[in-house]
Write an enzyme that holds these catalytic residues in place. Structure first.
Site, PDB file in Angstrom:
ATOM      1  N   SER A  80      -4.217  -1.236   0.242  1.00 33.35           N
ATOM      2  CA  SER A  80      -3.314  -2.318   1.007  1.00 33.35           C
ATOM      3  C   SER A  80      -3.991  -3.462   1.388  1.00 33.35           C
ATOM      4  CB  SER A  80      -2.488  -1.685   2.080  1.00 33.35           C
ATOM      5  OG  SER A  80      -1.563  -2.836   2.328  1.00 33.35           O
ATOM      6  N   GLN A 120      -7.992   1.944   4.972  1.00 31.30           N
ATOM      7  CA  GLN A 120      -8.623   1.273   5.923  1.00 31.30           C
ATOM      8  C   GLN A 120     -10.104   1.174   5.990  1.00 31.30           C
ATOM      9  OE1 GLN A 120      -7.845   0.534   9.022  1.00 31.30           O
ATOM     10  NE2 GLN A 120      -5.578   1.100   8.866  1.00 31.30           N
ATOM     11  N   GLY A 161       0.709  -1.245  -0.067  1.00 35.96           N
ATOM     12  CA  GLY A 161      -0.081   0.124   0.140  1.00 35.96           C
ATOM     13  C   GLY A 161       0.840   1.278   0.045  1.00 35.96           C
ATOM     14  N   THR A 162       1.868   1.249   0.765  1.00 42.59           N
ATOM     15  CA  THR A 162       2.916   2.442   0.687  1.00 42.59           C
ATOM     16  C   THR A 162       3.473   2.597  -0.726  1.00 42.59           C
ATOM     17  OG1 THR A 162       3.418   2.089   3.162  1.00 42.59           O
ATOM     18  CG2 THR A 162       4.954   3.405   1.670  1.00 42.59           C
ATOM     19  N   CYS A 206       4.967   7.307  23.764  1.00 43.20           N
ATOM     20  CA  CYS A 206       5.972   6.512  24.434  1.00 43.20           C
ATOM     21  C   CYS A 206       5.969   4.889  23.903  1.00 43.20           C
ATOM     22  CB  CYS A 206       5.441   6.357  25.969  1.00 43.20           C
ATOM     23  SG  CYS A 206       3.788   5.996  25.972  1.00 43.20           S
TER      24      CYS A 206
END
Length: 461
Positions: A194, A177, A69-70, A321
């Protein structure tokens, strides 16, 4: 162990597995050859292309298969910018696009082009009119995802496409998505997706380019996939991707209703106080049916992920984080919501109500335990002391500690008094205003300090 991270990668659909195994025996030959094995492979590739094109809503000759997909996103942006280079080298994109789009925009700027990010509201949605305002005479391409990968908010693709078309600018839609849930609204010029997002195998992307869109593939010329995706086609994976897309689309109507009800159960429980000091983010209505994201005050996302994993739940987070860069999620940052203690739950097909119920049973204890270890305050405010202002030194400490220290002392100043938090963690710039929004306190603003920044909060309650 319940897997609640299908937005990252969905489990391989049974139809994909069957198609992959079957085509390993039939689709190994070069589809460009004229002998029997080549013709058989070409028939499989053509059938997969027709099935995928029908799901996308385009002609088969407008669609090619890429290695991811990228790669589809990058090829789309590079090809459209090159094809329209006489117009200019300006790109318009939303502030919450997938990182593949942001990286392409950064590469464009490094090469001398320019880009404009369109802001979003607190739900993560863009205003189509803002896209119109961002368009310029030298705009070669606009990009907009169909639905956000972190918070599930659906974007106004149809209206944005109308505005872009009126301005003569093609619109690239990243449908990674949403494509498994249904077709993208009409009006787009280019589309990328993707396969592993809908239960197909990893390593297969889709790129559709409408006829009439100026497009110039970059890199050395290649005779395969219309020159837009060089290299030998992975026919078994392509066949499995197309077969699974058709299968999930057939199941989407019923599964969407079922999973939306389960997500509503999670949203309702969190909104009803199951866990105190939690903000559910994203649009409550215009959203993907299987995804819910929430942020918890006074706790870091990495701890929550580890503790939920120990409780046998696989979830993800947009918190800084949990990232190797320690940079807050650009999506949550653009929305202006809390970035720490962020959890994304994205339910795969087949998730049961019992699994969701057990998640809701486990979650309060996990969050409470994490907060206790960090010394977070309770929701109850302390009695005010006669000090009109306080300074909290949180320099050298990562969020959520600066927010925790702020919450501990806000009750020690009278209503109208201020607390100044000294912090040098980038996330504090986002999370202290978000805390004020959640706790109905006034965020006065940021002031310079000898080290880091000084964030001033006025007590209202």
């Amino acid at each position: 162990m319940p897997y609640f991270d299908s937005a990252s990668s969905a489990p391989l659909h049974p139809v994909a597995r069957q198609a992959l195994l079957a085509s390993l025996d039939e689709g190994w030959a070069d589809p460009s050859r004229l002998y029997r094995e080549g013709r058989r492979a070409a028939l499989l590739l053509d059938a997969a292309r027709e099935a995928a094109a029908a799901a996308v809503g385009c002609r088969p000759d407008e669609l090619v298969f890429t290695s991811s997909g990228t790669r589809a996103v990058h090829s789309a942006i590079e090809g459209a910018l090159s094809g329209r280079r006489r117009v200019g080298r300006h790109l318009v994109l939303s502030a919450v696009e997938h990182s593949s789009v942001l990286h392409a925009a950064a590469a464009l700027e490094a090469a001398g082009g320019s880009s404009t990010e369109v802001p979003v509201d607190r739900s993560g949605a863009v205003d189509p009119a803002a896209y119109g305002e961002a368009l310029r005479a030298d705009t070669a391409l606009a990009c907009l995802q169909s639905a956000n990968h972190e918070v599930g908010t659906e974007q106004p693709v149809a209206r944005t496409a109308e505005i872009c078309a009126a301005g003569g600018v093609p619109l690239l839609v990243d449908a990674a998505q949403s494509l498994g849930w249904g077709p993208v609204p009409d009006g787009w010029s280019l589309l990328a997706a993707s396969a592993h997002k809908w239960g197909g195998p990893a390593g297969v992307g889709l790129l559709a380019v409408r006829k009439g869109v100026r497009f110039a593939p970059q890199g050395p010329a290649d005779e395969r996939e219309s020159g837009r995706a060089p290299g030998f086609e992975n026919i078994p994976a392509v066949v499995a991707a197309a077969a699974s897309l058709r299968a999930v689309r057939a199941e989407a109507a019923a599964e969407s209703v079922r999973l939306r009800a389960l997500v509503d159960r999670i949203r309702g429980a969190l909104g009803g106080g199951l866990v105190p000091d939690v903000e559910v983010v994203g649009d409550p209505v215009r959203r993907l049916p299987h995804l819910v994201t929430f942020s918890c005050l006074y706790v870091d996302g990495e701890t929550l992920l580890h503790e939920l994993d120990r409780a046998e739940f696989s979830v993800s987070s947009g918190s800084s984080c949990t990232s190797s860069t320690l940079t807050p999620s650009h999506v949550l940052k653009a929305m202006g919501v809390l970035t720490e203690g962020n959890i994304r739950v994205s339910l795969p097909a087949g998730t049961t109500g019992a699994e969701v119920d057990r998640f809701l049973e486990v979650l309060p204890g996990v969050v409470a335990g994490a907060r206790e270890r960090l010394g977070a305050p309770s929701s109850a405010a302390s009695s005010p002391a006669p000090r009109a202002s306080l300074v909290v030194d949180a320099l050298g400490r990562r969020c959520p500690i600066p927010v925790i220290e702020l919450a501990k002392v806000i009750g020690e100043v009278p209503v109208g008094g201020t607390v100044t938090v000294l912090a040098d963690d980038e996330a504090a710039r986002l999370d202290i205003p978000a805390w004020c929004e959640m706790r109905e306190q006034e965020y006065v603003g940021e002031e310079p300090a000898d080290r880091g920044s000084a964030y001033v909060v006025r007590r209202l309650l």
